[in-house]
Scaffold this motif. Structure first.
Motif, PDB file in Angstrom:
ATOM      1  N   ASP A  34       0.893  -1.160   0.000  1.00  0.00           N
ATOM      2  CA  ASP A  34       0.000   0.000   0.000  1.00  0.00           C
ATOM      3  C   ASP A  34       0.932   1.210   0.000  1.00  0.00           C
ATOM      4  O   ASP A  34       1.495   1.570   1.043  1.00  0.00           O
ATOM      5  CB  ASP A  34      -0.863  -0.077   1.265  1.00  0.00           C
ATOM      6  CG  ASP A  34      -1.647   1.188   1.524  1.00  0.00           C
ATOM      7  OD1 ASP A  34      -1.472   2.176   0.788  1.00  0.00           O
ATOM      8  OD2 ASP A  34      -2.437   1.186   2.482  1.00  0.00           O
ATOM      9  N   THR A  35       1.141   1.824  -1.161  1.00  0.00           N
ATOM     10  CA  THR A  35       2.151   2.898  -1.236  1.00  0.00           C
ATOM     11  C   THR A  35       1.707   4.151  -0.472  1.00  0.00           C
ATOM     12  O   THR A  35       2.540   4.993  -0.159  1.00  0.00           O
ATOM     13  CB  THR A  35       2.488   3.270  -2.697  1.00  0.00           C
ATOM     14  OG1 THR A  35       1.298   3.720  -3.350  1.00  0.00           O
ATOM     15  CG2 THR A  35       3.090   2.097  -3.442  1.00  0.00           C
ATOM     16  N   GLY A  36       0.399   4.244  -0.184  1.00  0.00           N
ATOM     17  CA  GLY A  36      -0.068   5.357   0.651  1.00  0.00           C
ATOM     18  C   GLY A  36       0.639   5.342   1.999  1.00  0.00           C
ATOM     19  O   GLY A  36       0.960   6.390   2.563  1.00  0.00           O
ATOM     20  N   VAL A  81      -2.836  12.108   9.598  1.00  0.00           N
ATOM     21  CA  VAL A  81      -1.623  11.644   8.901  1.00  0.00           C
ATOM     22  C   VAL A  81      -1.885  11.581   7.389  1.00  0.00           C
ATOM     23  O   VAL A  81      -1.024  11.921   6.575  1.00  0.00           O
ATOM     24  CB  VAL A  81      -1.148  10.279   9.452  1.00  0.00           C
ATOM     25  CG1 VAL A  81       0.106   9.804   8.728  1.00  0.00           C
ATOM     26  CG2 VAL A  81      -0.887  10.359  10.945  1.00  0.00           C
ATOM     27  N   GLY A  82      -3.103  11.171   7.010  1.00  0.00           N
ATOM     28  CA  GLY A  82      -3.463  11.130   5.589  1.00  0.00           C
ATOM     29  C   GLY A  82      -3.420  12.515   4.961  1.00  0.00           C
ATOM     30  O   GLY A  82      -2.912  12.708   3.852  1.00  0.00           O
ATOM     31  N   GLU A  83      -3.946  13.482   5.679  1.00  0.00           N
ATOM     32  CA  GLU A  83      -3.938  14.876   5.212  1.00  0.00           C
ATOM     33  C   GLU A  83      -2.497  15.346   5.024  1.00  0.00           C
ATOM     34  O   GLU A  83      -2.137  15.932   3.997  1.00  0.00           O
ATOM     35  CB  GLU A  83      -4.584  15.774   6.281  1.00  0.00           C
ATOM     36  CG  GLU A  83      -6.029  16.087   6.062  1.00  0.00           C
ATOM     37  CD  GLU A  83      -6.256  16.917   4.814  1.00  0.00           C
ATOM     38  OE1 GLU A  83      -6.920  16.354   3.917  1.00  0.00           O
ATOM     39  OE2 GLU A  83      -5.778  18.058   4.700  1.00  0.00           O
ATOM     40  N   ALA A  84      -1.674  15.064   6.045  1.00  0.00           N
ATOM     41  CA  ALA A  84      -0.268  15.481   6.009  1.00  0.00           C
ATOM     42  C   ALA A  84       0.464  14.774   4.864  1.00  0.00           C
ATOM     43  O   ALA A  84       1.308  15.366   4.180  1.00  0.00           O
ATOM     44  CB  ALA A  84       0.401  15.172   7.340  1.00  0.00           C
ATOM     45  N   ALA A  85       0.103  13.502   4.631  1.00  0.00           N
ATOM     46  CA  ALA A  85       0.763  12.724   3.566  1.00  0.00           C
ATOM     47  C   ALA A  85       0.557  13.379   2.206  1.00  0.00           C
ATOM     48  O   ALA A  85       1.476  13.446   1.380  1.00  0.00           O
ATOM     49  CB  ALA A  85       0.221  11.296   3.554  1.00  0.00           C
ATOM     50  N   SER A  86      -0.645  13.895   1.971  1.00  0.00           N
ATOM     51  CA  SER A  86      -0.894  14.476   0.649  1.00  0.00           C
ATOM     52  C   SER A  86      -0.135  15.792   0.484  1.00  0.00           C
ATOM     53  O   SER A  86       0.047  16.280  -0.626  1.00  0.00           O
ATOM     54  CB  SER A  86      -2.400  14.625   0.388  1.00  0.00           C
ATOM     55  OG  SER A  86      -2.937  15.715   1.065  1.00  0.00           O
ATOM     56  N   ARG A 117      -1.501   6.082  -6.113  1.00  0.00           N
ATOM     57  CA  ARG A 117      -2.054   7.126  -6.989  1.00  0.00           C
ATOM     58  C   ARG A 117      -1.358   7.183  -8.341  1.00  0.00           C
ATOM     59  O   ARG A 117      -1.911   7.680  -9.312  1.00  0.00           O
ATOM     60  CB  ARG A 117      -1.895   8.514  -6.330  1.00  0.00           C
ATOM     61  CG  ARG A 117      -2.505   8.676  -4.965  1.00  0.00           C
ATOM     62  CD  ARG A 117      -4.024   8.705  -5.067  1.00  0.00           C
ATOM     63  NE  ARG A 117      -4.654   9.119  -3.812  1.00  0.00           N
ATOM     64  CZ  ARG A 117      -4.690   8.404  -2.684  1.00  0.00           C
ATOM     65  NH1 ARG A 117      -4.114   7.217  -2.641  1.00  0.00           N
ATOM     66  NH2 ARG A 117      -5.302   8.851  -1.614  1.00  0.00           N
ATOM     67  N   ASP A 118      -0.103   6.676  -8.373  1.00  0.00           N
ATOM     68  CA  ASP A 118       0.704   6.833  -9.594  1.00  0.00           C
ATOM     69  C   ASP A 118       1.363   5.506  -9.988  1.00  0.00           C
ATOM     70  O   ASP A 118       2.425   5.499 -10.600  1.00  0.00           O
ATOM     71  CB  ASP A 118       1.800   7.889  -9.368  1.00  0.00           C
ATOM     72  CG  ASP A 118       2.757   7.498  -8.240  1.00  0.00           C
ATOM     73  OD1 ASP A 118       2.403   6.615  -7.419  1.00  0.00           O
ATOM     74  OD2 ASP A 118       3.865   8.057  -8.188  1.00  0.00           O
ATOM     75  N   ILE A 119       0.747   4.400  -9.614  1.00  0.00           N
ATOM     76  CA  ILE A 119       1.406   3.104  -9.854  1.00  0.00           C
ATOM     77  C   ILE A 119       1.382   2.749 -11.352  1.00  0.00           C
ATOM     78  O   ILE A 119       2.425   2.417 -11.927  1.00  0.00           O
ATOM     79  CB  ILE A 119       0.734   1.972  -9.021  1.00  0.00           C
ATOM     80  CG1 ILE A 119       0.614   2.377  -7.548  1.00  0.00           C
ATOM     81  CG2 ILE A 119       1.527   0.672  -9.157  1.00  0.00           C
ATOM     82  CD1 ILE A 119       1.897   2.726  -6.865  1.00  0.00           C
ATOM     83  N   SER A 173      -4.137  17.587  -8.953  1.00  0.00           N
ATOM     84  CA  SER A 173      -3.630  18.799  -9.606  1.00  0.00           C
ATOM     85  C   SER A 173      -2.131  18.997  -9.421  1.00  0.00           C
ATOM     86  O   SER A 173      -1.564  19.926  -9.984  1.00  0.00           O
ATOM     87  CB  SER A 173      -4.368  20.029  -9.065  1.00  0.00           C
ATOM     88  OG  SER A 173      -4.021  20.190  -7.710  1.00  0.00           O
ATOM     89  N   ARG A 174      -1.465  18.150  -8.628  1.00  0.00           N
ATOM     90  CA  ARG A 174      -0.038  18.393  -8.396  1.00  0.00           C
ATOM     91  C   ARG A 174       0.740  18.170  -9.696  1.00  0.00           C
ATOM     92  O   ARG A 174       0.323  17.402 -10.575  1.00  0.00           O
ATOM     93  CB  ARG A 174       0.498  17.531  -7.254  1.00  0.00           C
ATOM     94  CG  ARG A 174       0.495  16.079  -7.563  1.00  0.00           C
ATOM     95  CD  ARG A 174       1.177  15.249  -6.466  1.00  0.00           C
ATOM     96  NE  ARG A 174       1.008  13.861  -6.779  1.00  0.00           N
ATOM     97  CZ  ARG A 174       0.465  12.961  -5.973  1.00  0.00           C
ATOM     98  NH1 ARG A 174       0.044  13.287  -4.776  1.00  0.00           N
ATOM     99  NH2 ARG A 174       0.342  11.711  -6.374  1.00  0.00           N
ATOM    100  N   ALA A 175       1.882  18.858  -9.778  1.00  0.00           N
ATOM    101  CA  ALA A 175       2.661  18.816 -11.022  1.00  0.00           C
ATOM    102  C   ALA A 175       3.317  17.452 -11.222  1.00  0.00           C
ATOM    103  O   ALA A 175       3.354  16.918 -12.331  1.00  0.00           O
ATOM    104  CB  ALA A 175       3.726  19.906 -10.983  1.00  0.00           C
TER     105      ALA A 175
END
Ligand code: C5P
Length: 215
Positions: A34-36, A81-86, A117-119, A173-175
């Motif tokens: 789980d890469t999250g 922690v999820g919020e901070a992770a993003s 998200r980017d696998i 939306s992140r680059a």
């Protein structure tokens, strides 16, 4: 046992991709990442150290030092922690450091299921099967809310929905490596599907890919 099978699963928060990943890994005898959790662990290191979440040097150091065999799932699953992770996930050096370790994980025999998200787009662009698991924001917020309340916690549905929408927006939306389906991903909308139905649909897609590989 299946040799070196890689299954990539992407999707937004609470789409069901984690449960699906775990079940697929067990079913096919593969490793599961789980890469999250990897982004969450970096964020947690900053929170524990009292460092600001935009401290790139500290985040990069934490990412390089991460041990993928030791995740404290309970501590990392906290909402904050999820919020901070993003937030730490927008930093390029952090993504670069985790990317290498995630790819290394995916190369371990007999193969792996990775979810995140980017696998399918970045980490494992050559995966045998790519799934993009999604569901409406309201459905996902409801699942999160239920999880928290059933676990004995307190939460307001409207706050959770706002968080889910904010996190989606940040991740999409992140680059660097934004959340989006790979061109060759199979879409699984779980809005009106229970986990068993989603699991059976995923098995059919993986079996089809395996049959194609063996011919
Ligand atoms: O999936 P989970 O909610 O645990 O992910 C936490 C955060 O980590 C996401 O909101 C996202 O910003 C980031 N993440 C990422 N790339 C991944 C997995 C997670 O950017 N492959």
């Amino acid at each position: 046992m299946v040799e070196d099978l890689v299954i990539a699963i992407d999707g937004p928060a609470a789409s069901g991709k984690g449960t699906l990943g775990r079940r697929l890994a067990a079913y096919y005898g593969l490793h599961h990442l789980d890469t999250g959790l990897t982004y969450r662990a970096v964020a947690k290191a900053l929170l524990d150290a009292g460092d600001p979440l935009d401290d790139e040097k500290s985040a990069e150091r934490a990412a390089h030092g991460l041990d993928f065999t030791q995740f404290d799932r309970a501590a990392l699953s906290q909402h904050v922690v999820g919020e901070a992770a993003s937030k730490v996930a927008v930093m390029r050096p952090v993504r670069q450091a985790l990317l290498e370790k995630q790819r290394e994980f995916a190369r371990r025999p007999p193969g792996a299921v990775l979810d995140g998200r980017d696998i399918g787009t970045v980490v494992c662009p050559d995966a045998d099967v790519k799934l993009y698991v999604t569901a409406g924001a309201a459905v996902r917020a409801e699942r999160r809310w239920r999880e928290i309340v059933e676990g004995g916690g307190a939460a307001e549905y409207d706050d959770i929905l706002a968080d889910v929408e904010r996190r989606d927006a940040r991740d999409m939306s992140r680059a660097d490596s934004p959340l989006k389906p790979a061109d060759d991903a199979h879409l699984l909308d779980t809005s009106e599907m229970d986990i068993e139905t989603a699991f059976q649909a995923a098995i059919r897609l993986v079996d089809k890919a395996l049959a194609g590989r063996n011919t």
